[in-house]
Design a protein around this motif. Structure first.
Motif, PDB file in Angstrom:
ATOM      1  N   LYS A   1       0.811  -1.271  -0.003  1.00 33.44           N
ATOM      2  CA  LYS A   1       0.045  -0.023   0.018  1.00 33.44           C
ATOM      3  C   LYS A   1       0.844   1.191  -0.134  1.00 33.44           C
ATOM      4  O   LYS A   1       0.339   2.425  -0.049  1.00 33.44           O
ATOM      5  CB  LYS A   1      -0.979  -0.074   1.136  1.00 33.44           C
ATOM      6  CG  LYS A   1      -1.822  -1.233   1.264  1.00 33.44           C
ATOM      7  CD  LYS A   1      -2.521  -1.230   2.468  1.00 33.44           C
ATOM      8  CE  LYS A   1      -3.421  -2.506   2.600  1.00 33.44           C
ATOM      9  NZ  LYS A   1      -4.197  -2.511   3.987  1.00 33.44           N
ATOM     10  N   HIS A   2       2.061   1.170  -0.101  1.00 33.66           N
ATOM     11  CA  HIS A   2       3.035   2.093   0.023  1.00 33.66           C
ATOM     12  C   HIS A   2       2.836   3.281   1.273  1.00 33.66           C
ATOM     13  O   HIS A   2       3.327   4.406   1.167  1.00 33.66           O
ATOM     14  CB  HIS A   2       2.906   3.012  -1.372  1.00 33.66           C
ATOM     15  CG  HIS A   2       3.126   2.326  -2.755  1.00 33.66           C
ATOM     16  ND1 HIS A   2       4.208   1.468  -2.892  1.00 33.66           N
ATOM     17  CD2 HIS A   2       2.155   1.958  -3.289  1.00 33.66           C
ATOM     18  CE1 HIS A   2       4.130   0.915  -3.996  1.00 33.66           C
ATOM     19  NE2 HIS A   2       2.816   1.086  -4.375  1.00 33.66           N
ATOM     20  N   ASP A   3       2.562   2.537   2.256  1.00 35.30           N
ATOM     21  CA  ASP A   3       2.582   3.251   3.613  1.00 35.30           C
ATOM     22  C   ASP A   3       3.842   3.542   4.182  1.00 35.30           C
ATOM     23  O   ASP A   3       4.321   2.634   4.696  1.00 35.30           O
ATOM     24  CB  ASP A   3       1.505   2.383   4.357  1.00 35.30           C
ATOM     25  CG  ASP A   3       1.304   3.351   5.775  1.00 35.30           C
ATOM     26  OD1 ASP A   3       2.143   4.156   5.952  1.00 35.30           O
ATOM     27  OD2 ASP A   3       0.569   2.788   6.775  1.00 35.30           O
ATOM     28  N   LEU A   4       4.199   4.706   3.652  1.00 33.90           N
ATOM     29  CA  LEU A   4       5.782   4.935   4.156  1.00 33.90           C
ATOM     30  C   LEU A   4       6.081   5.001   5.632  1.00 33.90           C
ATOM     31  O   LEU A   4       7.142   4.752   6.260  1.00 33.90           O
ATOM     32  CB  LEU A   4       6.312   6.360   3.760  1.00 33.90           C
ATOM     33  CG  LEU A   4       6.091   6.620   1.960  1.00 33.90           C
ATOM     34  CD1 LEU A   4       6.468   8.032   1.706  1.00 33.90           C
ATOM     35  CD2 LEU A   4       7.195   5.534   1.550  1.00 33.90           C
ATOM     36  N   SER A   5       5.039   5.341   6.466  1.00 32.45           N
ATOM     37  CA  SER A   5       4.911   5.387   8.035  1.00 32.45           C
ATOM     38  C   SER A   5       5.569   3.952   8.560  1.00 32.45           C
ATOM     39  O   SER A   5       5.791   4.016   9.588  1.00 32.45           O
ATOM     40  CB  SER A   5       3.689   5.977   8.584  1.00 32.45           C
ATOM     41  OG  SER A   5       2.704   4.916   8.448  1.00 32.45           O
ATOM     42  N   GLN A   6       4.956   2.957   7.863  1.00 28.44           N
ATOM     43  CA  GLN A   6       5.755   1.661   8.352  1.00 28.44           C
ATOM     44  C   GLN A   6       7.132   1.252   8.030  1.00 28.44           C
ATOM     45  O   GLN A   6       7.567   0.357   8.608  1.00 28.44           O
ATOM     46  CB  GLN A   6       4.620   0.332   7.504  1.00 28.44           C
ATOM     47  CG  GLN A   6       3.186   0.680   7.933  1.00 28.44           C
ATOM     48  CD  GLN A   6       2.965   0.603   9.410  1.00 28.44           C
ATOM     49  OE1 GLN A   6       3.257  -0.378  10.051  1.00 28.44           O
ATOM     50  NE2 GLN A   6       2.328   1.706   9.757  1.00 28.44           N
ATOM     51  N   ASN A   7       7.604   1.919   7.127  1.00 31.02           N
ATOM     52  CA  ASN A   7       9.028   1.653   6.898  1.00 31.02           C
ATOM     53  C   ASN A   7      10.086   2.627   7.875  1.00 31.02           C
ATOM     54  O   ASN A   7      10.539   3.707   7.709  1.00 31.02           O
ATOM     55  CB  ASN A   7       9.466   1.939   5.479  1.00 31.02           C
ATOM     56  CG  ASN A   7      10.963   1.526   5.112  1.00 31.02           C
ATOM     57  OD1 ASN A   7      11.382   0.570   5.897  1.00 31.02           O
ATOM     58  ND2 ASN A   7      11.467   1.945   4.051  1.00 31.02           N
ATOM     59  N   LEU A   8       9.959   2.273   9.214  1.00 27.42           N
ATOM     60  CA  LEU A   8      10.421   3.035  10.164  1.00 27.42           C
ATOM     61  C   LEU A   8      11.851   3.405   9.943  1.00 27.42           C
ATOM     62  O   LEU A   8      12.689   2.255   9.644  1.00 27.42           O
ATOM     63  CB  LEU A   8      10.392   2.211  11.376  1.00 27.42           C
ATOM     64  CG  LEU A   8      10.575   3.108  12.619  1.00 27.42           C
ATOM     65  CD1 LEU A   8       9.242   4.140  12.850  1.00 27.42           C
ATOM     66  CD2 LEU A   8      10.396   2.243  13.973  1.00 27.42           C
ATOM     67  N   ALA A   9      12.356   4.586  10.264  1.00 29.73           N
ATOM     68  CA  ALA A   9      13.746   4.871  10.051  1.00 29.73           C
ATOM     69  C   ALA A   9      14.603   4.282  11.229  1.00 29.73           C
ATOM     70  O   ALA A   9      13.973   4.247  12.471  1.00 29.73           O
ATOM     71  CB  ALA A   9      14.106   6.555  10.131  1.00 29.73           C
ATOM     72  N   LEU A  10      15.723   3.494  10.962  1.00 31.74           N
ATOM     73  CA  LEU A  10      16.449   2.867  12.004  1.00 31.74           C
ATOM     74  C   LEU A  10      17.566   3.783  12.509  1.00 31.74           C
ATOM     75  O   LEU A  10      18.029   4.763  11.974  1.00 31.74           O
ATOM     76  CB  LEU A  10      17.021   1.577  11.507  1.00 31.74           C
ATOM     77  CG  LEU A  10      15.720   0.460  11.213  1.00 31.74           C
ATOM     78  CD1 LEU A  10      16.404  -0.712  10.460  1.00 31.74           C
ATOM     79  CD2 LEU A  10      14.845   0.215  12.315  1.00 31.74           C
TER      80      LEU A  10
END
Length: 184
Positions: free
Chosen positions: A140-149
């Motif tokens: 769904k291209h939900d960028l909030s789920q690809n958390l910065a580490l």
């Protein structure tokens, strides 16, 4: 606190002086010719430029000078649980996120649950964790789920929808504590 290893280039000096490639160590200090150890941790580029210029200016004439960051040292990320290749991975500054970490570990294994990935981070004496749905990022291209580490984070892929903090995550917390103890 701990600082990243950064390679810095000082522009505006003849090559022979030895400031074209200097490294800011994990303690936040840099070894300058003539001036010795100088703390750059916590400074932005402009502040670092002024400080280096002042320190070197006591020993040599400086026509003009600027500081550029050449490269950052690697960040270590733990990828654990149901991934095809669990382990510790060096991840570059440009791809410090959950998707890159999972990709480094050859993806989620057959029995892994990509909708319930846990990111664990230690700040001071406290362990923080956040659940991420990497499926939602991919589909769904939900960028909030690809958390910065950050350096030292643990990305944990569970084997079922139910996470047992004590059994699933606590063993990694002790590894994490030792890791941070060694590098602080």
């Amino acid at each position: 606190s701990k600082y990243d290893v950064i390679n810095v280039m000082v522009v505006g000096f003849p090559d022979g002086i030895g400031v074209n490639d200097i490294m800011v160590g994990p303690d936040g200090y840099v070894q300058l010719p003539y001036a010795g150890m100088v703390k750059l941790a916590g400074l932005n580029i402009q502040e670092a430029t002024v400080l280096i210029s002042e320190k070197l200016g006591e020993y040599i004439k400086i026509p003009s000078m600027s500081v550029m960051i050449k490269s950052y040292g690697p960040r270590k990320i733990y990828v654990m649980g149901e991934v095809n290749k669990p382990g510790i991975y060096d991840i570059s500054i440009d791809s410090m996120n959950v998707y890159a970490a999972i990709s480094s570990a050859n993806g989620v294994a057959t029995h892994g649950r990509p909708k319930h990935i846990q990111v664990l981070r230690s700040i001071g004496d406290t362990m923080y964790y956040k659940e991420v749905n990497i499926d939602a990022f991919i589909k769904k291209h939900d960028l909030s789920q690809n958390l910065a580490l950050q350096d030292g984070d643990i990305v944990y892929v569970p084997a079922s929808n139910k996470i047992d903090l004590k059994e699933d995550i606590m063993p990694y917390v002790s590894i994490y504590g030792v890791y941070h103890g060694l590098t602080n």
